[in-house]
Design a protein around this motif. Structure first.
Motif, PDB file in Angstrom:
ATOM      1  N   LEU A 229       0.823  -1.207   0.000  1.00 36.11           N
ATOM      2  CA  LEU A 229       0.000   0.000   0.000  1.00 36.11           C
ATOM      3  C   LEU A 229       0.857   1.257   0.000  1.00 36.11           C
ATOM      4  O   LEU A 229       0.471   2.279  -0.582  1.00 36.11           O
ATOM      5  CB  LEU A 229      -0.917   0.012   1.222  1.00 36.11           C
ATOM      6  N   ALA A 230       2.010   1.189   0.661  1.00 40.18           N
ATOM      7  CA  ALA A 230       2.875   2.368   0.763  1.00 40.18           C
ATOM      8  C   ALA A 230       3.392   2.822  -0.604  1.00 40.18           C
ATOM      9  O   ALA A 230       3.828   3.964  -0.749  1.00 40.18           O
ATOM     10  CB  ALA A 230       4.057   2.060   1.685  1.00 40.18           C
ATOM     11  N   MET A 231       3.316   1.974  -1.617  1.00 39.22           N
ATOM     12  CA  MET A 231       3.792   2.349  -2.950  1.00 39.22           C
ATOM     13  C   MET A 231       2.772   3.161  -3.728  1.00 39.22           C
ATOM     14  O   MET A 231       3.106   3.817  -4.720  1.00 39.22           O
ATOM     15  CB  MET A 231       4.129   1.075  -3.742  1.00 39.22           C
ATOM     16  N   LEU A 232       1.512   3.133  -3.302  1.00 41.97           N
ATOM     17  CA  LEU A 232       0.452   3.688  -4.149  1.00 41.97           C
ATOM     18  C   LEU A 232       0.513   5.206  -4.265  1.00 41.97           C
ATOM     19  O   LEU A 232       0.504   5.755  -5.381  1.00 41.97           O
ATOM     20  CB  LEU A 232      -0.916   3.238  -3.626  1.00 41.97           C
ATOM     21  N   LEU A 233       0.575   5.921  -3.150  1.00 40.31           N
ATOM     22  CA  LEU A 233       0.524   7.379  -3.220  1.00 40.31           C
ATOM     23  C   LEU A 233       1.746   7.989  -3.908  1.00 40.31           C
ATOM     24  O   LEU A 233       1.588   8.927  -4.705  1.00 40.31           O
ATOM     25  CB  LEU A 233       0.335   7.969  -1.825  1.00 40.31           C
ATOM     26  N   PRO A 234       2.987   7.521  -3.651  1.00 39.95           N
ATOM     27  CA  PRO A 234       4.108   8.064  -4.423  1.00 39.95           C
ATOM     28  C   PRO A 234       3.966   7.834  -5.929  1.00 39.95           C
ATOM     29  O   PRO A 234       4.313   8.712  -6.729  1.00 39.95           O
ATOM     30  CB  PRO A 234       5.324   7.317  -3.856  1.00 39.95           C
ATOM     31  N   THR A 235       3.450   6.670  -6.315  1.00 37.39           N
ATOM     32  CA  THR A 235       3.245   6.414  -7.738  1.00 37.39           C
ATOM     33  C   THR A 235       2.162   7.324  -8.299  1.00 37.39           C
ATOM     34  O   THR A 235       2.288   7.852  -9.414  1.00 37.39           O
ATOM     35  CB  THR A 235       2.869   4.936  -7.972  1.00 37.39           C
ATOM     36  N   LEU A 236       1.095   7.518  -7.541  1.00 37.92           N
ATOM     37  CA  LEU A 236       0.039   8.434  -7.968  1.00 37.92           C
ATOM     38  C   LEU A 236       0.602   9.838  -8.171  1.00 37.92           C
ATOM     39  O   LEU A 236       0.318  10.485  -9.187  1.00 37.92           O
ATOM     40  CB  LEU A 236      -1.075   8.460  -6.927  1.00 37.92           C
ATOM     41  N   MET A 237       1.392  10.331  -7.220  1.00 37.57           N
ATOM     42  CA  MET A 237       1.967  11.667  -7.328  1.00 37.57           C
ATOM     43  C   MET A 237       2.830  11.798  -8.576  1.00 37.57           C
ATOM     44  O   MET A 237       2.725  12.777  -9.333  1.00 37.57           O
ATOM     45  CB  MET A 237       2.798  11.972  -6.082  1.00 37.57           C
TER      46      MET A 237
ATOM     47  N   PRO B 294      11.645  -0.454 -13.990  1.00 41.60           N
ATOM     48  CA  PRO B 294      11.602  -1.464 -12.912  1.00 41.60           C
ATOM     49  C   PRO B 294      10.632  -1.100 -11.790  1.00 41.60           C
ATOM     50  O   PRO B 294       9.927  -1.968 -11.275  1.00 41.60           O
ATOM     51  CB  PRO B 294      13.057  -1.511 -12.425  1.00 41.60           C
ATOM     52  N   ARG B 295      10.581   0.190 -11.396  1.00 38.78           N
ATOM     53  CA  ARG B 295       9.671   0.563 -10.315  1.00 38.78           C
ATOM     54  C   ARG B 295       8.207   0.432 -10.730  1.00 38.78           C
ATOM     55  O   ARG B 295       7.342   0.170  -9.889  1.00 38.78           O
ATOM     56  CB  ARG B 295       9.969   1.984  -9.820  1.00 38.78           C
ATOM     57  N   ASP B 296       7.932   0.611 -12.042  1.00 41.35           N
ATOM     58  CA  ASP B 296       6.559   0.430 -12.528  1.00 41.35           C
ATOM     59  C   ASP B 296       6.156  -1.036 -12.483  1.00 41.35           C
ATOM     60  O   ASP B 296       5.033  -1.374 -12.110  1.00 41.35           O
ATOM     61  CB  ASP B 296       6.421   0.966 -13.955  1.00 41.35           C
ATOM     62  N   ARG B 297       7.086  -1.906 -12.861  1.00 41.65           N
ATOM     63  CA  ARG B 297       6.784  -3.343 -12.812  1.00 41.65           C
ATOM     64  C   ARG B 297       6.613  -3.798 -11.367  1.00 41.65           C
ATOM     65  O   ARG B 297       5.739  -4.623 -11.074  1.00 41.65           O
ATOM     66  CB  ARG B 297       7.911  -4.130 -13.507  1.00 41.65           C
ATOM     67  N   GLN B 298       7.416  -3.250 -10.457  1.00 41.06           N
ATOM     68  CA  GLN B 298       7.278  -3.582  -9.047  1.00 41.06           C
ATOM     69  C   GLN B 298       5.914  -3.117  -8.524  1.00 41.06           C
ATOM     70  O   GLN B 298       5.233  -3.846  -7.780  1.00 41.06           O
ATOM     71  CB  GLN B 298       8.397  -2.929  -8.240  1.00 41.06           C
ATOM     72  N   PHE B 299       5.514  -1.911  -8.921  1.00 44.72           N
ATOM     73  CA  PHE B 299       4.217  -1.388  -8.480  1.00 44.72           C
ATOM     74  C   PHE B 299       3.078  -2.228  -9.050  1.00 44.72           C
ATOM     75  O   PHE B 299       2.124  -2.564  -8.335  1.00 44.72           O
ATOM     76  CB  PHE B 299       4.065   0.071  -8.912  1.00 44.72           C
ATOM     77  N   ASP B 300       3.154  -2.579 -10.335  1.00 46.38           N
ATOM     78  CA  ASP B 300       2.100  -3.396 -10.944  1.00 46.38           C
ATOM     79  C   ASP B 300       1.951  -4.730 -10.216  1.00 46.38           C
ATOM     80  O   ASP B 300       0.823  -5.191  -9.955  1.00 46.38           O
ATOM     81  CB  ASP B 300       2.416  -3.643 -12.422  1.00 46.38           C
ATOM     82  N   ALA B 301       3.088  -5.349  -9.872  1.00 43.15           N
ATOM     83  CA  ALA B 301       3.036  -6.631  -9.152  1.00 43.15           C
ATOM     84  C   ALA B 301       2.421  -6.442  -7.767  1.00 43.15           C
ATOM     85  O   ALA B 301       1.631  -7.282  -7.303  1.00 43.15           O
ATOM     86  CB  ALA B 301       4.451  -7.213  -9.040  1.00 43.15           C
TER      87      ALA B 301
END
Length: 496
Positions: A187-195, A211-218
């Motif tokens: 969950l902690a990855m969601l808001l930084p990615t949204l921003m 790589p960070r996008d693939r990590q977030f998608d997973a």
């Protein structure tokens, strides 16, 4: 003859002052994601407001007028809406719930969430809240006995995830004790990615996956798998309980009362012709988890910045907490919790100086005029919060951390007669917008207050806490909400 009154000319967005930018990029290169809110506030001080800056070719108007903020917020969701890219990107995440949804769908979902977060519901939930707070106390006791430095922000996020999940969803992931439970980290990855994606000039992630996008998608796949499994378990339990009730009272038309937000949403979803989908239920579950985790944990963490650096204040709060808690390690009841005003005041004052939500991003649905400026529909509007909270007309000695200003007895002193000027000072709660205002005011504000009171009272009654780093090294980091760069502390057990 009398001269005709002069009518101020209507200004256009392009007439507003603007920081110097670059072709195509606009001011994008001047706005580092982690600290862009500080740049927006600096430009407001230098240029005055309203001013306009550009994300690429997108114009964004910036305002710091508190009365205008209240006017705009009162007219949501039918004249103003949240910044449109937020809803679009949260749809991609499968997280377009109450926070971002617009139009008629908002009203029905709002009623469900308000019921789940109502004062009677939270009062009934209090024993579970206290049990989760005791779980946090045991975690901190173990760290204190080991002499370990505690990552307070991480622990507070674990606490708020457990609380929100148990209250709204009837499921306790117990992230405080189960280190294998990864949902808090995901969950902690969601808001930084949204921003990062909201502020991007184009949707590059549709074409190139870093790589960070693939990590977030997973991570989102895992989170949604967890939510769907939770929905399936809840449905099965609801069916089983309905069958059991029907067997006990076969001649009665039973309507089982939902016990939490998820049960209420599923009951509404399964009514024929409801128009609600499982995807919408899942989006609201995810919204609740993220919103419940981030803002409250961050508000408490900012209070620790001041508490950990002020021994006298900490001893005062400890004495206040111990008076209420007695021999208990955690506040024993809801009625007693309501007397812990000082504990909540610590957090409110901290978020006045370090606002968790430094601005709101909105846009008008139709052409509007604000303060003599014509804004076509869709014009981006940022409403800054901190300038009003640092205005001496709103708060006396505004740069000073003073939690007493939020206490009822202190506010009564501010009404002292004119011959006692030392007891007078400005205090305008109207200028404090950390929970928003108007129809879309934060539905979780009461839950947040209860969590603040429980955690601060438990901490100060049982431990002494000291920052494990120099306070000047702790910086504001914006990842949609603004939190501290770190909050490491050393805890020592208080003598019983």
């Amino acid at each position: 003859m009398h001269a005709a009154p002069v009518t101020p000319s209507l200004r256009e967005v392009d007439d507003l002052p603007s920081p110097r930018g670059l072709p195509l990029l606009g001011n994008l290169h001047q706005l580092p994601p982690a600290t862009h809110h500080l740049t927006l506030e600096r430009w407001a001080a230098e240029l005055g407001t309203p001013y306009v800056f550009r994300f690429g070719t997108t114009r964004v108007t910036v305002w710091d007028d508190i009365e205008l903020s209240h006017t705009v917020l009162r007219e949501r969701p039918y004249r103003y809406r949240r910044y449109a890219p937020i809803e679009r990107i949260l749809k991609e995440f499968g997280c377009n719930g109450l926070f971002s949804i617009e139009g008629d769908a908002w009203e029905s979902q709002r009623r469900l969430v308000m019921q789940a977060l109502s004062i009677p519901h939270i009062k009934a939930f209090y024993p579970t809240l206290a049990a989760i707070t005791e779980r946090l106390r045991r975690r901190w006791e173990a760290a204190a006995r080991a002499g370990a430095v505690v990552d307070m922000l991480d622990d507070l996020k674990r606490f708020t995830v457990d609380v929100t999940s148990a209250l709204a969803l009837g499921d306790d992931p117990n992230t405080l004790e189960d280190e294998r439970e990864l949902i808090q980290e995901q969950l902690a990855m969601l808001l930084p990615t949204l921003m990062a994606r909201v502020n991007s000039p184009f949707a590059w992630w549709h074409y190139v996956k870093l790589p960070r996008d693939r990590q977030f998608d997973a991570a989102m796949i895992d989170v949604h798998r967890h939510i769907r499994a939770l929905m399936a378990r809840t449905r099965a339990r609801m069916r089983e309980e309905a069958r059991a009730e029907a067997c006990e009272m076969p001649f009665m038309d039973l309507d089982v009362e939902p016990r939490n937000l998820l049960e209420a949403m599923l009951a509404l979803r399964d009514v024929p012709g409801s128009g609600i989908t499982d995807d919408e239920v899942a989006a609201n579950v995810l919204t609740m988890l993220v919103a419940g985790e981030e803002t409250t944990a961050t508000s408490i963490a900012w209070a620790l910045l001041f508490l950990g650096a002020d021994e006298a204040l900490q001893e005062r709060v400890a004495a206040h907490a111990r008076t209420v808690l007695g021999d208990a390690a955690v506040c024993p009841g809801y009625t007693a919790m309501r007397t812990l005003d000082l504990c909540e005041a610590l957090c409110m004052e901290a978020s006045r100086l370090h606002p968790v939500a430094p601005y709101l991003s909105l846009e008008p649905i139709e052409d509007v005029r604000l303060r003599g400026v014509r804004l076509p529909a869709g014009t981006k509007i940022f409403l800054l919060h901190r300038p009003a909270m640092l205005d001496p007309h709103n708060f006396a000695d505004p740069e000073r951390y003073d939690p007493d200003r939020w206490l009822h007895e202190h506010r009564l002193q501010q009404r002292a007669p004119a011959d006692c000027p030392a007891q007078r000072g400005a205090h305008e709660p109207h200028a404090y917008l950390q929970f928003g205002a108007g129809p879309r005011v934060c539905p979780g504000r009461h839950l947040a207050a209860v969590e603040m009171r429980l955690v601060i009272s438990m901490l100060t009654a049982n431990f002494t806490a000291r920052l494990a780093t120099d306070a000047s090294r702790i910086q504001e980091i914006c990842a949609f909400t603004v939190g501290p760069s770190a909050m490491p502390m050393r805890l020592t057990l208080r003598a019983t």
